[in-house]
Design a protein around this motif. Structure first.
Motif, PDB file in Angstrom:
ATOM      1  N   ILE A  22       0.824  -1.214   0.000  1.00  0.00           N
ATOM      2  CA  ILE A  22       0.000   0.000   0.000  1.00  0.00           C
ATOM      3  C   ILE A  22       0.863   1.272   0.000  1.00  0.00           C
ATOM      4  CG2 ILE A  22      -0.265   0.222   2.507  1.00  0.00           C
ATOM      5  CD1 ILE A  22      -3.205   0.861   2.040  1.00  0.00           C
ATOM      6  N   PHE A  23       2.104   1.155   0.508  1.00  0.00           N
ATOM      7  CA  PHE A  23       2.988   2.328   0.572  1.00  0.00           C
ATOM      8  C   PHE A  23       4.138   2.262  -0.437  1.00  0.00           C
ATOM      9  CE2 PHE A  23       1.369   1.598   4.944  1.00  0.00           C
ATOM     10  CZ  PHE A  23       0.607   2.749   5.071  1.00  0.00           C
ATOM     11  N   ALA A  24       4.113   1.281  -1.315  1.00  0.00           N
ATOM     12  CA  ALA A  24       5.261   1.043  -2.212  1.00  0.00           C
ATOM     13  C   ALA A  24       5.613   2.261  -3.062  1.00  0.00           C
ATOM     14  CB  ALA A  24       4.981  -0.164  -3.098  1.00  0.00           C
ATOM     15  N   ASP A  25       4.610   3.005  -3.499  1.00  0.00           N
ATOM     16  CA  ASP A  25       4.860   4.149  -4.380  1.00  0.00           C
ATOM     17  C   ASP A  25       4.686   5.493  -3.674  1.00  0.00           C
ATOM     18  OD1 ASP A  25       5.372   2.484  -6.614  1.00  0.00           O
ATOM     19  OD2 ASP A  25       3.217   2.232  -6.915  1.00  0.00           O
ATOM     20  N   SER A  26       4.457   5.462  -2.374  1.00  0.00           N
ATOM     21  CA  SER A  26       4.267   6.714  -1.628  1.00  0.00           C
ATOM     22  C   SER A  26       5.588   7.468  -1.480  1.00  0.00           C
ATOM     23  CB  SER A  26       3.703   6.430  -0.235  1.00  0.00           C
ATOM     24  OG  SER A  26       2.469   5.743  -0.306  1.00  0.00           O
ATOM     25  N   LYS A  27       5.535   8.770  -1.638  1.00  0.00           N
ATOM     26  CA  LYS A  27       6.694   9.629  -1.400  1.00  0.00           C
ATOM     27  C   LYS A  27       6.573  10.275  -0.020  1.00  0.00           C
ATOM     28  CE  LYS A  27       8.342   9.042  -5.588  1.00  0.00           C
ATOM     29  NZ  LYS A  27       9.583   8.286  -5.813  1.00  0.00           N
ATOM     30  N   ILE A  28       7.676  10.343   0.696  1.00  0.00           N
ATOM     31  CA  ILE A  28       7.659  10.899   2.051  1.00  0.00           C
ATOM     32  C   ILE A  28       8.308  12.278   2.058  1.00  0.00           C
ATOM     33  CG2 ILE A  28       8.374  10.576   4.443  1.00  0.00           C
ATOM     34  CD1 ILE A  28       8.544   7.572   3.879  1.00  0.00           C
ATOM     35  N   VAL A  29       7.597  13.241   2.631  1.00  0.00           N
ATOM     36  CA  VAL A  29       8.102  14.602   2.811  1.00  0.00           C
ATOM     37  C   VAL A  29       8.165  14.876   4.308  1.00  0.00           C
ATOM     38  CG1 VAL A  29       7.695  17.053   2.393  1.00  0.00           C
ATOM     39  CG2 VAL A  29       7.031  15.366   0.661  1.00  0.00           C
ATOM     40  N   THR A  30       9.282  15.393   4.790  1.00  0.00           N
ATOM     41  CA  THR A  30       9.390  15.785   6.190  1.00  0.00           C
ATOM     42  C   THR A  30       9.634  17.284   6.290  1.00  0.00           C
ATOM     43  OG1 THR A  30      10.167  13.641   7.022  1.00  0.00           O
ATOM     44  CG2 THR A  30      10.771  15.583   8.307  1.00  0.00           C
ATOM     45  N   SER A  31       8.807  17.949   7.102  1.00  0.00           N
ATOM     46  CA  SER A  31       9.024  19.361   7.406  1.00  0.00           C
ATOM     47  C   SER A  31       9.938  19.464   8.622  1.00  0.00           C
ATOM     48  CB  SER A  31       7.700  20.065   7.711  1.00  0.00           C
ATOM     49  OG  SER A  31       6.974  20.322   6.523  1.00  0.00           O
ATOM     50  N   VAL A  32      10.957  20.293   8.526  1.00  0.00           N
ATOM     51  CA  VAL A  32      11.919  20.469   9.616  1.00  0.00           C
ATOM     52  C   VAL A  32      11.725  21.858  10.220  1.00  0.00           C
ATOM     53  CG1 VAL A  32      14.368  20.547  10.226  1.00  0.00           C
ATOM     54  CG2 VAL A  32      13.556  18.907   8.506  1.00  0.00           C
ATOM     55  N   TYR A  33      11.486  21.869  11.523  1.00  0.00           N
ATOM     56  CA  TYR A  33      11.257  23.109  12.259  1.00  0.00           C
ATOM     57  C   TYR A  33      12.417  23.376  13.215  1.00  0.00           C
ATOM     58  CZ  TYR A  33       6.370  22.750  10.735  1.00  0.00           C
ATOM     59  OH  TYR A  33       5.224  22.659   9.986  1.00  0.00           O
ATOM     60  N   ASP A  34      12.507  24.627  13.663  1.00  0.00           N
ATOM     61  CA  ASP A  34      13.495  24.934  14.709  1.00  0.00           C
ATOM     62  C   ASP A  34      12.918  24.665  16.093  1.00  0.00           C
ATOM     63  OD1 ASP A  34      11.703  27.001  15.004  1.00  0.00           O
ATOM     64  OD2 ASP A  34      13.147  28.612  14.720  1.00  0.00           O
ATOM     65  N   GLN A  35      11.616  24.328  16.141  1.00  0.00           N
ATOM     66  CA  GLN A  35      10.938  24.086  17.409  1.00  0.00           C
ATOM     67  C   GLN A  35      11.115  22.621  17.802  1.00  0.00           C
ATOM     68  OE1 GLN A  35       6.796  25.119  17.337  1.00  0.00           O
ATOM     69  NE2 GLN A  35       6.304  23.892  19.122  1.00  0.00           N
ATOM     70  N   GLY A  36      12.020  22.359  18.732  1.00  0.00           N
ATOM     71  CA  GLY A  36      12.279  20.990  19.141  1.00  0.00           C
ATOM     72  C   GLY A  36      12.073  20.807  20.621  1.00  0.00           C
ATOM     73  N   PHE A  37      13.042  20.205  21.277  1.00  0.00           N
ATOM     74  CA  PHE A  37      12.983  20.034  22.726  1.00  0.00           C
ATOM     75  C   PHE A  37      14.396  20.095  23.274  1.00  0.00           C
ATOM     76  CE2 PHE A  37      13.011  15.829  20.694  1.00  0.00           C
ATOM     77  CZ  PHE A  37      14.101  15.220  21.291  1.00  0.00           C
ATOM     78  N   GLU A  38      14.501  20.452  24.530  1.00  0.00           N
ATOM     79  CA  GLU A  38      15.799  20.510  25.197  1.00  0.00           C
ATOM     80  C   GLU A  38      16.179  19.127  25.704  1.00  0.00           C
ATOM     81  OE1 GLU A  38      17.826  23.160  25.447  1.00  0.00           O
ATOM     82  OE2 GLU A  38      16.390  24.318  24.241  1.00  0.00           O
ATOM     83  N   GLY A  39      17.469  18.822  25.679  1.00  0.00           N
ATOM     84  CA  GLY A  39      17.925  17.539  26.206  1.00  0.00           C
ATOM     85  C   GLY A  39      17.721  16.406  25.218  1.00  0.00           C
ATOM     86  N   ALA A  40      17.472  15.209  25.742  1.00  0.00           N
ATOM     87  CA  ALA A  40      17.355  14.025  24.890  1.00  0.00           C
ATOM     88  C   ALA A  40      16.260  13.113  25.409  1.00  0.00           C
ATOM     89  CB  ALA A  40      18.685  13.272  24.857  1.00  0.00           C
TER      90      ALA A  40
END
Length: 269
Positions: free
Chosen positions: A165-183
């Motif tokens: 079902i996902f064989a032809d799907s393209k993945i897009v990721t949006s990257v933000y500066d809003q993350g989290f402190e630490g790990a």
């Protein structure tokens, strides 16, 4: 985008959570696709601070009921839905009492990250995929926004690599500066490896901080959107080194045309 199917998977979304860059664009991008004739599905976690009565969430029994194995534990998957009335957009919520009932999004009252945020992210990624499989809905594009959703590209390309079902799907990721402190939890890599994903494929997660989580996400994405002006230099350099299609930052006002052109000319080419 007429007729194209786009799956939006987000950590946060207005009007269910307060407005910030992630929750706002997680609303604006689907709205734009919906208004231009595309077919959309939106997924987000059902955090305990979402008012179910006000937003009229209700459980979808036919989609709920399976268990997901997280680090050798069976965790029940509950699916709820609600609609954003003025846009006629339906939102699917991934829920589990253990992971999402607490009255917080990512942190406790003192601002400390929940110690099981790593497992919540794994559960969310698996829950989205299993639900889309049940819906039997084949997306042309899967657009990921926010760090709680950032394991989805990895799981799609590794754990669910043989899902037609996902064989032809393209993945897009949006990257933000809003993350989290630490790990996140230091054992995050081991928990992912429990699912049969080789630890060499997630080497950055030996230190599971925000930047390294996003590095894994973009590794397994087909295209990347810089959704903030202030993305860290470390992340920007890493993204440039991948030589994948990148949409530079645009304001919300400019995003409709920019995102639509990017989807059509760079992602679906």
């Amino acid at each position: 985008m007429n007729g194209k199917k786009i799956l939006f998977v987000s950590s946060e979304l207005v009007p269910y959570l307060p407005e910030n860059p992630v929750s706002l664009m997680s609303y604006e991008a689907p709205r734009m696709v919906n208004s231009s004739g595309g077919q959309i599905r939106i997924f987000m976690p059902r955090y305990g601070n979402i008012n179910e009565r006000r937003h009229q969430l209700h459980e979808v029994i036919r989609l709920s009921g399976m268990n997901l194995v997280i680090n050798d534990m069976d965790m029940p998957l509950i699916i709820k839905v609600a609609s954003i009335p003025k846009e006629r957009i339906q939102v699917y919520f991934i829920d589990n009492e253990e992971y999402f009932k607490r009255k917080g999004t990512f942190t406790d009252k003192e601002g400390n990250l929940f110690p099981d945020n790593d497992e919540r992210a794994i559960f969310f990624a698996k829950g989205v995929v299993e639900t889309v499989k049940k819906l039997n809905w084949t997306p042309d594009i899967i657009h990921v926004q926010g760090w709680m959703a950032s394991l989805l590209p990895l799981y799609l390309r590794e754990y669910y690599a043989d899902e037609p079902i996902f064989a032809d799907s393209k993945i897009v990721t949006s990257v933000y500066d809003q993350g989290f402190e630490g790990a996140l939890n230091a054992d995050m890599g081991k928990k992912i490896a429990f699912d049969g994903i080789d630890e060499s494929k997630i080497a950055p997660l030996s230190t599971p901080d925000y930047n390294n989580l996003l590095k894994v996400a973009v590794d397994y994405s087909d295209a990347i959107i810089l959704a903030s002006e202030g993305v860290s230099e470390d992340l920007q350099q890493y993204i440039e080194s991948l030589q994948k299609p990148v949409l530079p930052y645009v304001s919300v006002q400019e995003s409709e045309e920019a995102y639509s052109n990017f989807y059509k000319t760079e992602v679906l080419k």
